[in-house]
Design an enzyme around this catalytic site. Structure first.
Site, PDB file in Angstrom:
ATOM      1  N   ASP A   1       5.346  -4.385  10.254  1.00  0.00           N
ATOM      2  CA  ASP A   1       6.519  -3.886  10.974  1.00  0.00           C
ATOM      3  C   ASP A   1       6.645  -4.556  12.339  1.00  0.00           C
ATOM      4  O   ASP A   1       7.743  -4.917  12.771  1.00  0.00           O
ATOM      5  CB  ASP A   1       6.421  -2.364  11.159  1.00  0.00           C
TER       6      ASP A   1
ATOM      7  N   ARG B   1       0.849  -1.189   0.000  1.00  0.00           N
ATOM      8  CA  ARG B   1       0.000   0.000   0.000  1.00  0.00           C
ATOM      9  C   ARG B   1       0.884   1.238   0.000  1.00  0.00           C
ATOM     10  O   ARG B   1       1.752   1.394   0.859  1.00  0.00           O
ATOM     11  CB  ARG B   1      -0.864  -0.053   1.262  1.00  0.00           C
TER      12      ARG B   1
ATOM     13  N   ASP C   1       1.325  -0.839  12.638  1.00  0.00           N
ATOM     14  CA  ASP C   1       1.686  -1.503  11.375  1.00  0.00           C
ATOM     15  C   ASP C   1       1.997  -2.967  11.664  1.00  0.00           C
ATOM     16  O   ASP C   1       3.031  -3.293  12.257  1.00  0.00           O
ATOM     17  CB  ASP C   1       2.900  -0.802  10.744  1.00  0.00           C
TER      18      ASP C   1
ATOM     19  N   THR D   1      -0.912   7.634  -1.155  1.00  0.00           N
ATOM     20  CA  THR D   1      -2.205   7.498  -1.835  1.00  0.00           C
ATOM     21  C   THR D   1      -3.083   6.408  -1.215  1.00  0.00           C
ATOM     22  O   THR D   1      -4.284   6.363  -1.469  1.00  0.00           O
ATOM     23  CB  THR D   1      -1.995   7.132  -3.318  1.00  0.00           C
TER      24      THR D   1
HETATM   25  C1  PRP Z   1      -0.965  -3.618   5.190  1.00  0.00           C
HETATM   26  C2  PRP Z   1      -1.841  -4.780   5.584  1.00  0.00           C
HETATM   27  C3  PRP Z   1      -2.804  -4.876   4.445  1.00  0.00           C
HETATM   28  C4  PRP Z   1      -2.982  -3.431   4.057  1.00  0.00           C
HETATM   29  C5  PRP Z   1      -4.290  -2.944   4.595  1.00  0.00           C
HETATM   30  O1  PRP Z   1      -0.002  -4.028   4.289  1.00  0.00           O
HETATM   31  O2  PRP Z   1      -1.118  -5.959   5.802  1.00  0.00           O
HETATM   32  O3  PRP Z   1      -2.322  -5.645   3.361  1.00  0.00           O
HETATM   33  O4  PRP Z   1      -1.904  -2.696   4.637  1.00  0.00           O
HETATM   34  O5  PRP Z   1      -4.551  -1.664   4.174  1.00  0.00           O
HETATM   35  P1  PRP Z   1      -5.768  -1.314   3.204  1.00  0.00           P
HETATM   36  O6  PRP Z   1      -6.960  -2.072   3.688  1.00  0.00           O
HETATM   37  O7  PRP Z   1      -5.917   0.176   3.378  1.00  0.00           O
HETATM   38  O8  PRP Z   1      -5.381  -1.672   1.812  1.00  0.00           O
HETATM   39  P2  PRP Z   1       1.151  -3.051   3.746  1.00  0.00           P
HETATM   40  O9  PRP Z   1       0.755  -2.483   2.432  1.00  0.00           O
HETATM   41  O10 PRP Z   1       1.539  -2.092   4.813  1.00  0.00           O
HETATM   42  O11 PRP Z   1       2.312  -4.060   3.440  1.00  0.00           O
HETATM   43  P3  PRP Z   1       3.138  -5.059   4.373  1.00  0.00           P
HETATM   44  O12 PRP Z   1       2.210  -6.194   4.717  1.00  0.00           O
HETATM   45  O13 PRP Z   1       4.241  -5.477   3.481  1.00  0.00           O
HETATM   46  O14 PRP Z   1       3.599  -4.312   5.587  1.00  0.00           O
HETATM   47  N1  URA Z   2      -1.848  -1.706   7.707  1.00  0.00           N
HETATM   48  C1  URA Z   2      -1.433  -1.976   8.958  1.00  0.00           C
HETATM   49  O1  URA Z   2      -0.489  -2.756   9.165  1.00  0.00           O
HETATM   50  N2  URA Z   2      -2.057  -1.351   9.980  1.00  0.00           N
HETATM   51  C2  URA Z   2      -3.063  -0.503   9.780  1.00  0.00           C
HETATM   52  O2  URA Z   2      -3.606   0.030  10.786  1.00  0.00           O
HETATM   53  C3  URA Z   2      -3.487  -0.230   8.470  1.00  0.00           C
HETATM   54  C4  URA Z   2      -2.860  -0.851   7.445  1.00  0.00           C
END
Ligand code: PRP
Ligand code: URA
Length: 207
Positions: A201, A103, A198, A107
């Site tokens: 993370d 994500r 997150d 944006t």
């Molecule tokens: C996070 C989470 C979802 C997404 C949710 O992933 O694991 O996939 O954000 O957000 P949304 O509903 O607004 O799309 P991220 O893109 O941070 O990637 P990661 O899992 O690699 O940390």
């Molecule tokens: N992705 C995450 O890991 N946490 C949030 O709260 C939203 C998106």
């Protein structure tokens, strides 16, 4: 199972409470995530079809019910990886695919960087992603998997925001969602509040 199931079980609440706690370190976070994913997966697979057969116990014959057909699990990288082990433990014959999504921080739009999935047609597909925030990632993943034949999609997530539930229901009304909590909403950066921060993370120690 209705479209949205919030698992109302004291064990789920207990595990989620510790996951939310900002003091929980990555090792403990991974352990809790696996435990909670086990509880959620049990709910998400409650209605799997079974094949009835007779088995012979040491004492006599008994009716038995085996899982009928193949189940597919697809974690959304990277945070969904934290939910995969309990699914493969619970369903040893599961087939596993992967969707890589990220994500954009500004944006909030997801982009895809990896996709490898087995045959999806005719199988229940467990889509694993702990956070349903805006719903953009889950909706995008559902589109990718439907293009490849998925017809029975179940999103297993730890925390959902109302905005994400609504977005997913609008784009993919047939996709069922199992979560441990429907939280209040999103902050200005698209994070779930109160949420747990997150997830990726915290899972991988990259804060
Ligand atoms: C996070 C989470 C979802 C997404 C949710 O992933 O694991 O996939 O954000 O957000 P949304 O509903 O607004 O799309 P991220 O893109 O941070 O990637 P990661 O899992 O690699 O940390
Ligand atoms: N992705 C995450 O890991 N946490 C949030 O709260 C939203 C998106």
């Amino acid at each position: 199972m209705s479209t949205l199931t919030v698992v109302d079980h004291p064990l789920a609440g207990h595990l989620l409470a510790e996951l939310r706690d900002v003091r929980t370190p990555p090792e403990r976070f991974r352990y809790l995530a696996r435990r909670l994913a086990t509880v959620l997966t049990l709910e998400a697979t409650r209605d799997l079809g079974v094949r009835r057969e007779r088995v012979t116990t040491p004492l006599r014959e008994a009716d038995a019910a085996f899982i009928d057909g193949r189940v597919v699990a697809v974690p959304i990288l990277r945070a969904g990886l934290g939910m995969l082990d309990p699914v493969t433990d619970l369903l040893p014959d599961v087939s596993v695919g992967y969707v890589g999504l990220e994500r954009d921080e500004a944006t909030l739009q997801p982009t895809s960087y990896y996709l490898k999935v087995p045959e999806l047609a005719g199988s229940p597909v467990l889509l694993l992603d702990p956070m349903l925030a805006t719903g953009g990632s889950a909706a995008f993943a559902a589109s990718l998997l439907k293009e490849r034949g998925a017809t029975d999609l179940r999103l297993v997530c730890v925390v959902a925001a109302p905005e994400g539930v609504e977005r997913l229901a609008a784009d993919h009304p047939e996709v069922r969602v199992v979560t441990a909590s429907l939280d209040e909403g999103l902050d200005e950066r698209g994070y779930i509040v109160p949420g747990l921060g997150d997830f990726g993370d915290r899972l991988f120690g990259t804060e």
